[in-house]
Design an enzyme around this catalytic site. Structure first.
Site, short mmCIF file in Angstrom:
data_model
loop_
_atom_site.label_atom_id
_atom_site.label_comp_id
_atom_site.label_asym_id
_atom_site.label_seq_id
_atom_site.Cartn_x
_atom_site.Cartn_y
_atom_site.Cartn_z
N GLU A 147 0.84 -1.20 0.00
CA GLU A 147 0.00 0.00 0.00
C GLU A 147 0.87 1.24 0.00
OE1 GLU A 147 -2.40 2.78 -0.38
OE2 GLU A 147 -3.28 0.77 -0.38
N THR A 159 -9.54 4.72 -1.25
CA THR A 159 -10.35 5.93 -1.50
C THR A 159 -11.61 5.93 -0.66
OG1 THR A 159 -9.50 6.18 -3.76
CG2 THR A 159 -11.63 7.18 -3.27
N GLY A 215 -23.74 12.94 -11.34
CA GLY A 215 -23.69 11.53 -11.00
C GLY A 215 -23.78 11.37 -9.49
N MET A 261 -17.87 0.01 -10.19
CA MET A 261 -17.07 0.87 -9.32
C MET A 261 -17.80 1.17 -8.02
SD MET A 261 -14.97 3.45 -11.79
CE MET A 261 -13.57 2.86 -12.74
N LEU A 262 -17.87 0.14 -7.18
CA LEU A 262 -18.51 0.22 -5.88
C LEU A 262 -17.66 -0.52 -4.87
CD1 LEU A 262 -22.08 -0.75 -7.11
CD2 LEU A 262 -21.42 1.53 -6.32
N HIS A 279 -44.98 -3.86 11.26
CA HIS A 279 -45.72 -2.60 11.20
C HIS A 279 -45.50 -1.83 12.51
CE1 HIS A 279 -48.86 0.29 10.29
NE2 HIS A 279 -49.32 0.13 11.53
#
Length: 445
Positions: A33, A40, A189, A306-307, A432
């Site tokens: 890394e 990100t 977006g 891209m998730l 409910h």
């Protein structure tokens, strides 16, 4: 030589998930890394933006941001402290000889808590067939498989004046210490819409400029239009079907470039492995996210979905492929959410897509204003569209906006993975009063 079974480049959601899963299966893992662990999403993406979403003021958001990110980053550090994982700090790149050099290396051995930064250290990962070897001075790391998980970066448009000091990407916007009086966002977006909603609530005068005729193209156009109209009522100005020609023409204190993201591959020198990128700049992969023998690419870098949650599940699939295990992950059923106010979410095709593909379907609708819990909450703005096959009733997808829409759509995603029908959903008891009853109401319409 320190041998391992797997080398991973990138410790974002896909990378650290792959490391964690592989380590728990008994594999020895080395993960590289260059920046902060978490990628990100954790450091400058979904976690910081959600911190802003759930903060009342800009000042509170700034204060909470550091706390939340630090806490979660420590959690990832904890994951990577597994005895089977070695974290190596540095930027990995393949060399012309088929090796990989790691610049500005620091290592974190799994037996210690210290991360020593030694700027002059380098390492090589020499590939020999399916093998990879990394060296740092007299130490070496070896593995038979590599997973590339380097994520994505801002996609900047070639607009005149783009070097204007007012222009920032999402990372730059999160670093602001003063609330802008006027914020202009280029792109409607997910990133643009979330920041528009947040900064409007904080008190900024927000304008969104979008080239397409509607916002959020992945969302059903009917839902997207209703959401946009709701945000307009909250004070956000939208300029649709508009192209920005010159940044100088924009009247704003800060201009956010929110025109999407692109795979991060620069500096990897993938040509050394014979990898040719797609026209979109992504690493091509097969159904197991394999690039070639012993090489995999997961997450944003392959451009598939891209998730962050997609990256995590791709990590599981890639490691399963290495272990020669089968799984039942449905990558064609990928729910997604947009955390505006109110939020929106979707899974499966839009109504326009179903029509374009000449797929027969039935559309079931329900509204938040008819739901008791929504009325009690004062959150009556919202609509849900559930699509199903007209004959057997199998659920094809769901698009919605309204309070807790993401939670409702997640239920639909689960039902779709199980092959459930509208009739079966209609017979399922829902508590409910809950917002989940909106979904059940759609089956009864």
């Amino acid at each position: 030589m320190v041998t391992s079974d797997l080398i991973i480049i990138g410790a974002g959601p896909g990378g650290y998930k792959a490391a964690e899963y592989a380590a728990k299966q008994g594999l020895k893992v080395v993960i590289f890394e260059a920046g902060e662990v978490g990628g990100t999403c954790l450091n400058v993406g979904c976690i910081p933006t959600k911190t802003y979403v759930h903060s009342a003021t800009f000042e509170e958001a700034r204060e909470r941001l550091a706390q939340v990110v630090t806490q979660l980053r420590q959690g990832v550090e904890g994951i990577l402290s597994h005895p089977n994982i070695t974290l190596v700090r540095g930027r990995a790149r393949f060399t012309a000889t088929g090796a990989v050099c790691c610049d500005n290396i620091a290592t974190k051995e799994t037996e210690t808590c210290d991360i020593a930064r030694k700027e002059t250290e380098t390492c090589d990962i020499a590939r020999n067939g399916a093998d990879a070897i990394a060296t740092k001075e007299t130490e070496a790391y070896a593995a038979r498989n590599i997973i590339i998980a380097t994520g994505s970066e801002t996609k900047w448009l070639p607009i005149k004046g783009i070097d204007d000091a007012r222009v920032v990407d999402s990372t730059g916007l999160l670093q602001l210490d003063t609330l802008p009086k006027k914020l202009c966002i280029i792109g409607a977006g997910v990133i643009g819409m979330e920041f528009a909603s947040v900064f409007n609530r904080f008190g900024s005068e927000v304008t969104v400029i979008e080239y397409l005729k509607e916002c959020l193209p992945a969302l059903d156009s009917d839902i997207a239009k209703r959401l946009r109209k709701t945000l307009e009522k909250q004070g956000i100005t939208f300029k649709m079907k508009t192209a920005v020609q010159d940044i100088a023409d924009i009247d704003a204190d800060v201009i956010l470039m929110a025109t999407g993201r692109k795979p991060r591959t620069e500096g990897l020198n993938l040509e050394a492995l014979g990898i040719t990128l797609t026209p979109q700049g992504a690493i091509p992969v097969d159904e197991n996210f394999r690039v070639s023998d012993g090489v995999y690419a997961i997450g944003d870098v392959n451009g598939r979905q891209m998730l962050a949650h997609a990256a995590e599940m791709q990590a599981v699939r890639a490691v399963n492929s290495i272990l020669q295990r089968k799984d039942q992950i449905r990558f064609d059923i990928m729910p997604a959410a947009i955390f505006t106010e109110p939020e929106a979410a979707c899974v499966g095709p839009t109504e326009d897509q179903l029509k374009a593909e000449d797929v027969a379907f039935k559309c079931h609708k329900a509204f938040w204003r008819a739901n008791g819990k929504a009325v009690a909450m004062g959150e009556t703005e919202g609509m849900l569209k559930l699509f199903s096959e007209p004959d057997d009733g199998r659920i094809l997808g769901c698009h919605a906006y309204g309070a807790h829409a993401a939670d409702i759509v997640q239920e639909v995603a689960v039902l779709m993975c199980c092959g459930a029908t509208v009739q079966r959903l209609r017979d399922m008891v829902h508590i409910h009063p809950t917002l989940g009853e909106v979904l059940k109401a759609a089956t009864e319409a």
